[in-house]
Design a protein around this motif. Sequence first.
Motif, PDB file in Angstrom:
ATOM      1  N   SER A   1       4.902  52.238  68.202  1.00 15.80           N
ATOM      2  CA  SER A   1       3.513  52.081  67.771  1.00 15.80           C
ATOM      3  C   SER A   1       3.297  52.313  66.281  1.00 15.80           C
ATOM      4  O   SER A   1       2.166  52.416  65.828  1.00 15.80           O
ATOM      5  N   PHE A   2       4.354  52.390  65.537  1.00 15.34           N
ATOM      6  CA  PHE A   2       4.283  52.626  64.103  1.00 15.34           C
ATOM      7  C   PHE A   2       3.441  51.552  63.409  1.00 15.34           C
ATOM      8  O   PHE A   2       2.508  51.854  62.657  1.00 15.34           O
ATOM      9  N   TYR A   3       3.741  50.298  63.678  1.00 14.88           N
ATOM     10  CA  TYR A   3       3.051  49.225  62.976  1.00 14.88           C
ATOM     11  C   TYR A   3       1.620  49.030  63.454  1.00 14.88           C
ATOM     12  O   TYR A   3       0.759  48.583  62.689  1.00 14.88           O
ATOM     13  N   GLN A   4       1.355  49.346  64.708  1.00 16.46           N
ATOM     14  CA  GLN A   4      -0.020  49.212  65.189  1.00 16.46           C
ATOM     15  C   GLN A   4      -0.956  50.133  64.410  1.00 16.46           C
ATOM     16  O   GLN A   4      -2.054  49.733  64.016  1.00 16.46           O
ATOM     17  N   HIS A   5      -0.536  51.362  64.170  1.00 14.65           N
ATOM     18  CA  HIS A   5      -1.364  52.265  63.357  1.00 14.65           C
ATOM     19  C   HIS A   5      -1.468  51.759  61.923  1.00 14.65           C
ATOM     20  O   HIS A   5      -2.548  51.851  61.305  1.00 14.65           O
TER      21      HIS A   5
END
Length: 322
Positions: free
Chosen positions: A20-24
Amino acid sequence: MVLIALALVASAASSVSAWSFYQHRMVGAVAQHFLDPETVSVLNTLIADVGDIVNATTWADDVKSTAPYKWSASSHYIDYEDITPVDLNSTVTNVSCEPVFDEVSCPGGYCVTEAIKNYTNRADIHTGYSTALRGEAAKFLAHYVGDISQPLHTCGKLAGGNGWLVKWNGSLFEPAPYSKYRHNLHFIWDQFMIDADILLNYNNSIATYTQKIIDDITTGIWNPEYHKWTHCDTPFTTASGRVVRSACPDEWSADANEFNCATVWNRLGKNTNDTDVDLFTNGYYEANKEIARKQLAKAGLRLATILNSVIPNNGKLTRVNP
């Protein structure tokens, strides 16, 4: 053609996103577009250790497992006690997603709604906190405003869906290097549904996906309604007496939680470990991918409005106006 698309999703899942790194970071990129210039100038001084608001969005995840910040782990969610479609039986016949704030949903006051209130207060230029604490508050806000928009961060059932194991795109297990972990409902929302949408509909480009969110707010399908996302019936008031008219995490959590009754817990199969129903191919992905995209958009816009209100040195109240 379908088989090719499925293979592409499977092979690209780990490269498009990681935990979920890129979603944030997408939330941060949307927010950055709508920040006032003065907000950016002051904010980048407050959070100089991470660089900018995009980098700040993942800081709270990075530190929550470290000794000084282990207390913050429960501040990423609120455990509302929902009665969802999977709970219905001969005696329980109606769904209910009513956000009740109590010791079950927010033990000791440690949950995402209260964290956003706390750090909005600390970030306020008028409440007298030090530069270091205001910077820390801004970094927490950058993450928590994203968290609260994800429906399963507002649902206590099976640890927000972490305990509901699923099949995704023909596999029961996540792609390498995390292939020892089973797919679960929570992480489909945290990552894989958005990953698939980016791959299949946005040329596998995070930048294209994020820009489409910004365009849909400024001139596109969400332009007629975006102002509702930052309107608060009961806005938060900081300790300085400042009314932050765009900050209402209780209302945001209720908004996200509605999806737990409406769509998140539909089409899931018979039990918590149904190995037959594939959420990528059974209509679940198609029914929910646009909801996930819109929730990211709300988070980015709300983050910008809070920061524009509390960060500038002149303390002006501003509203995002695409």
